[in-house]
Motif scaffolding. Structure first.
Motif, PDB file in Angstrom:
ATOM      1  N   VAL A  43       1.393  -1.191   0.531  1.00  0.00           N
ATOM      2  CA  VAL A  43      -0.485   0.033  -0.074  1.00  0.00           C
ATOM      3  C   VAL A  43       0.487   1.367  -0.076  1.00  0.00           C
ATOM      4  O   VAL A  43       0.826   2.089  -0.377  1.00  0.00           O
ATOM      5  N   ARG A  44       1.985   1.149   0.719  1.00  0.00           N
ATOM      6  CA  ARG A  44       2.899   2.741   1.255  1.00  0.00           C
ATOM      7  C   ARG A  44       3.743   2.944  -0.805  1.00  0.00           C
ATOM      8  O   ARG A  44       3.470   4.608  -0.853  1.00  0.00           O
ATOM      9  N   VAL A 102       0.521   4.445  -2.183  1.00  0.00           N
ATOM     10  CA  VAL A 102      -0.289   5.496  -1.347  1.00  0.00           C
ATOM     11  C   VAL A 102       1.301   6.893  -1.237  1.00  0.00           C
ATOM     12  O   VAL A 102       0.971   8.227  -1.506  1.00  0.00           O
ATOM     13  N   VAL A 103       2.247   6.726  -1.132  1.00  0.00           N
ATOM     14  CA  VAL A 103       3.425   7.812  -1.176  1.00  0.00           C
ATOM     15  C   VAL A 103       3.253   8.784  -2.766  1.00  0.00           C
ATOM     16  O   VAL A 103       3.341   8.323  -3.510  1.00  0.00           O
ATOM     17  N   TYR A 105      -1.149  17.245   2.568  1.00  0.00           N
ATOM     18  CA  TYR A 105      -0.865  16.699   3.628  1.00  0.00           C
ATOM     19  C   TYR A 105      -0.521  16.703   5.059  1.00  0.00           C
ATOM     20  O   TYR A 105      -1.056  15.464   5.307  1.00  0.00           O
ATOM     21  N   PHE A 115       3.431   5.699   6.289  1.00  0.00           N
ATOM     22  CA  PHE A 115       3.640   5.692   5.689  1.00  0.00           C
ATOM     23  C   PHE A 115       5.138   6.913   5.028  1.00  0.00           C
ATOM     24  O   PHE A 115       5.601   6.503   4.333  1.00  0.00           O
ATOM     25  N   THR A 116       4.956   7.802   5.347  1.00  0.00           N
ATOM     26  CA  THR A 116       6.033   9.076   5.434  1.00  0.00           C
ATOM     27  C   THR A 116       6.294   8.861   6.237  1.00  0.00           C
ATOM     28  O   THR A 116       6.430  10.850   7.168  1.00  0.00           O
TER      29      THR A 116
END
Lengths: 157, 244, 396
Positions: free
Chosen positions: A27-28, A31-32, B148, C86-87
């Motif tokens: 998923v990462r 998605v990023v 974001y 994710f980040t």
């Protein structure tokens, strides 16, 4: 392999763990955002997006491109450092389409006082007046031309 | 007053193209703007500020700042002779509509202090952001990625200067962008553009011809809360020790 | 501007961290504390508290499930929360918390509970039919081995997991403390003692909670409360609470004596806006009273029924103290201006999504989860399987 048979259930949990981890990584990957990390730990495209926001104040030089006469008058007077839009307001739309977008009329009674009303908090060398006593009820531009406010100046028409 | 002449001038192709370029485009598409060639900051001259609120109104008009929140604001200090470290400060509606008249005091001193994001080189706000939604650009501006940001407000807590807020309708962190959309196109910020006394000057430290270099040699310039070691780039001329 | 005294920077007038951010460290702390109590049995071999071992684990799990909810509800954009995974920004304490949380949930708590209940799950699956059977087979992950040796493997693995779990529990709540302690802009938060104080108050609150839950559930099931068990828990509670109190007072005394530039602000705040929650609730009612009560039990011989009453009262007061402490840290830290020239007021909403009702709901929600967990995995000590195995932990 009696040992393995009695501990294989640990692998079941480990497998569950690994599945979650694998799912996360997949998923990462999708998605990023693509530009993430381009310059640092952030979305690089955000720089361009911020830079692309609309402009409202056209800026002194845009005004002076057309209004050469007023720019020259102003340049010679006390208000040389005051940019056009500081009084006239944001006029980028006017600069982009001068014919259809006209600047609003200004009220000097409000504008002049905003800066020049006397206050002990203002720097001593800044010209300031107690508005009520100063003009005896006359509006500012009776004596002072906003583009060149010193009284002896007859340059402005 | 010759309207047709002005219209003609605007329609001169070179001018029109230049203006179109100013109105739209991204810095990376712009051949003239290189991220690596700039290091932005701001000079704020307390000896020149008259507390008119022009910067606050201009900022709101340029950046669509919601009422009651401020990307820049002006404070009026009264520092009495009896307590040099505990001033009386006001900032009615961020100084947007100016300040009430102050009467001369014998045992004290009034002055105005314009405030804004310090665009710190070692900014505590970007340090704490959990996702990288606020960051320092290569040209030294602290920005927020509005698409974001989680809106967790950790950065708001981390800013020692009170420059950040959570936007009431977008629900993301918001603050001064140093008019990044203007300075990357050769314009100055909205607050500098509209300051009638030149109390605010946009500064590019990487530009060897920027007047800031000469100014810093001859003036007593400080940053706010130096003990916070944030690498603040809002430089104050004539900063009184009581300013926080 | 309503509620402002002196001067606040104009963006500071609203508080950005609401009562939900008070609930979050409180709930997280209960997790860490309950787990530490469970580890007393397993690692430190305190056999007396074995009856609470499984209950403590399930309590920790129930609260851990709820822990991120107040954070999530508080976010301006909860739908973006997975960006934290994710980040993650490596310099952000909050981003690291996300990973510590998942590590704790998956690798420690779920694994340990699964190992400990695996035998029971399999037996339940064997003795039931239909959907219930399918559910328990799923819970067992298809494992069907109940041989002596496989159970010994569970014991060994569980012991190791608990060993890893102790520093993980410290990490989990230490990080929460660090989120506040690392904010240099805020003198009320910025302190290296903050993580330490958070850890010890977490242990105190978690142990007190399990004590309450144990006494309540035992009575509700018409069983006898195991007096050596509650006596031991109360003793540990007292010791850890003393450490916690000393740490907090050390922090306070240091602030008062050093009296730096922020002191005038903070001193004023503690004497006005925080007087009730800090001095009255947290220190007098929530700390000194239970310390004295628990201390009296240690030096006198009181009847079991009196001791039980004292334990229940003390544990309840301790929960009040820890909630107040979280409130004083989170809300208190936002009541004064970073200019140290003024104060604002926190106007708590009632039925807003960050209001008081939501906070109370989120604090009680874990108890509902616990009720469900207890139905699925009965932790009661008289179900002998659990008892025997816990008692035999030292067996290699």
């Amino acid at each position: 392999m009696k040992n393995f048979r009695d501990s294989e259930h640990l692998l079941r949990f480990a497998f569950l763990f690994a599945m979650v981890l694998a799912l996360f990584l997949i998923v990462r990957h999708f998605v990023v955002p693509k530009s993430f990390g381009e310059y640092g730990h952030y979305r690089g495209a955000a720089i361009g997006e911020t830079a692309a926001r609309p402009i409202h104040f056209a800026g002194q030089s845009a005004c002076a491109t057309c209004h050469t006469d007023i720019a020259a008058t102003k340049q010679a007077g006390m208000h040389a450092g005051v940019h056009c839009e500081a009084c006239h307001g944001p006029l980028a739309k006017h600069a982009a389409d001068p014919a259809s977008v006209q600047p609003p009329k200004l009220d000097t009674a409000v504008l002049c006082v905003r800066c020049h009303a006397a206050s002990a908090a203002k720097p001593k060398n800044f010209p300031q007046v107690a508005a009520a006593e100063h003009s005896g009820g006359l509006v500012c531009e009776t004596c002072h031309h906003p583009h060149s406010p010193a009284i002896q100046s007859e340059g402005a028409k | 007053m010759n309207l047709s002449r002005r219209q003609f001038l605007v329609l001169v192709p070179a001018t029109a193209v230049a203006w179109q370029y100013v109105l739209a485009g991204t810095p990376r598409d712009a051949p003239n703007y290189q991220l690596a060639d700039h290091w932005w900051g701001m000079l704020l001259d307390i000896t020149k500020c008259i507390g008119c609120g022009n910067c606050v109104r201009a900022c709101q008009a340029e950046n669509d700042v919601p009422d009651g929140y401020f990307r820049t604001w002006v404070e009026r200090y009264l520092r009495t002779d009896w307590n040099l470290t505990t001033p009386e400060v006001i900032s009615p509606d961020g100084g947007k509509e100016g300040f009430p008249t102050a009467e001369e005091v014998k045992d004290g001193m009034y002055f105005f202090v314009p405030k804004m994001c310090n665009h710190c080189a070692d900014s505590p706000c970007t340090q704490v952001c959990p996702v990288g939604a606020t960051f320092i650009t290569p040209d030294g501006v602290v920005l927020i990625d509005q698409t974001y940001c989680l809106g967790c407000a950790y950065c708001v807590q981390a800013c020692p200067y009170g420059c950040r807020y959570i936007h009431p309708t977008r629900h993301v962190a918001d603050k001064c962008t140093l008019c990044y959309h203007r300075i990357t196109k050769g314009l100055t910020t909205a607050c500098c553009e509209n300051c009638p006394t030149g109390a605010r000057q946009l500064v590019d430290l990487k530009n060897p011809n920027d007047p800031i270099h000469a100014f810093l040699k001859t003036h007593d310039v400080h940053v706010l809360k130096p003990e916070m070691a944030t690498g603040a780039k809002a430089f104050y001329n004539g900063l009184d020790g009581s300013v926080r | 501007m309503g509620g402002v005294e002196g001067y606040m920077y104009p963006n500071e007038i609203n508080l950005y961290w609401s009562v939900l951010i008070v609930v979050y460290p409180y709930v997280t702390g209960l997790v860490a504390g309950a787990f530490i109590l469970a580890s007393l049995v397993r690692i430190f071999n305190v056999k007396e508290v074995a009856p609470t071992y499984r209950l403590a684990l399930l309590t920790a799990l129930a609260f851990l499930i709820v822990a991120p909810l107040p954070l999530l509800l508080h976010l301006g954009h909860p739908e973006r929360c997975f960006e934290m995974y994710f980040t993650p920004h490596d310099t952000s304490a909050m981003a690291m918390f996300g990973y510590v949380y998942i590590w704790y949930l998956m690798a420690v708590l779920l694994f340990e509970i699964w190992l400990d209940f695996r035998h029971d799950i399999i037996l339940t699956a064997r003795s039931s039919k239909g959907l219930k059977r399918a559910f328990y087979v799923l819970l067992s992950l298809g494992s069907n081995n109940t041989s002596e040796h496989s159970l010994a493997v569970d014991e060994r693995a569980g012991w190791i997991v608990t060993l890893i779990g102790i520093p993980s529990a410290f990490l989990l709540h230490g990080y929460v403390g660090f989120i506040f302690g690392s904010i240099k802009a805020n003198p009320w938060w910025s302190s290296p003692l903050m993580p330490v104080v958070f850890i010890f108050s977490a242990m105190v609150s978690g142990i007190a909670l399990v004590l309450l839950v144990y006494m309540f559930t035992t009575r509700a099931r018409h069983r006898e409360i195991d007096m050596p068990c509650v006596d031991t828990i109360a003793r540990y509670l007292l010791y850890i609470f003393i450490i916690d109190f000393v740490m907090e007072m050390l922090d306070l005394v240091h602030r008062i004596y050093v009296a730096d530039e922020s002191f005038r602000s903070i001193n004023f705040m503690v004497h006005t806006k925080l007087y009730f929650s800090q001095i009255v609730l947290q220190i007098y009612i929530g700390t000194l009273v239970p310390l004295i009560l628990l201390g009296i039990v240690q030096v006198t011989r009181l009847s079991p029924s009196l001791r039980k009453a004292i334990y229940a009262l003390s544990a309840a007061l301790i929960e009040i103290a820890v909630v107040s402490m979280r409130w004083n840290v989170v809300i208190g830290g936002q009541l004064f201006s970073k200019s140290f020239l003024g104060y604002t007021t926190y106007k708590i909403g009632l039925i807003t999504h960050e209001g008081l009702f939501m906070a109370v709901f989120l604090t009680l929600l874990p108890l509902a989860f616990l009720w469900v967990l207890v139905k699925i995995l009965p932790p009661w000590p008289e179900l002998k399987r659990g008892m025997n195995r816990v008692a035999s932990v030292t067996m290699p």
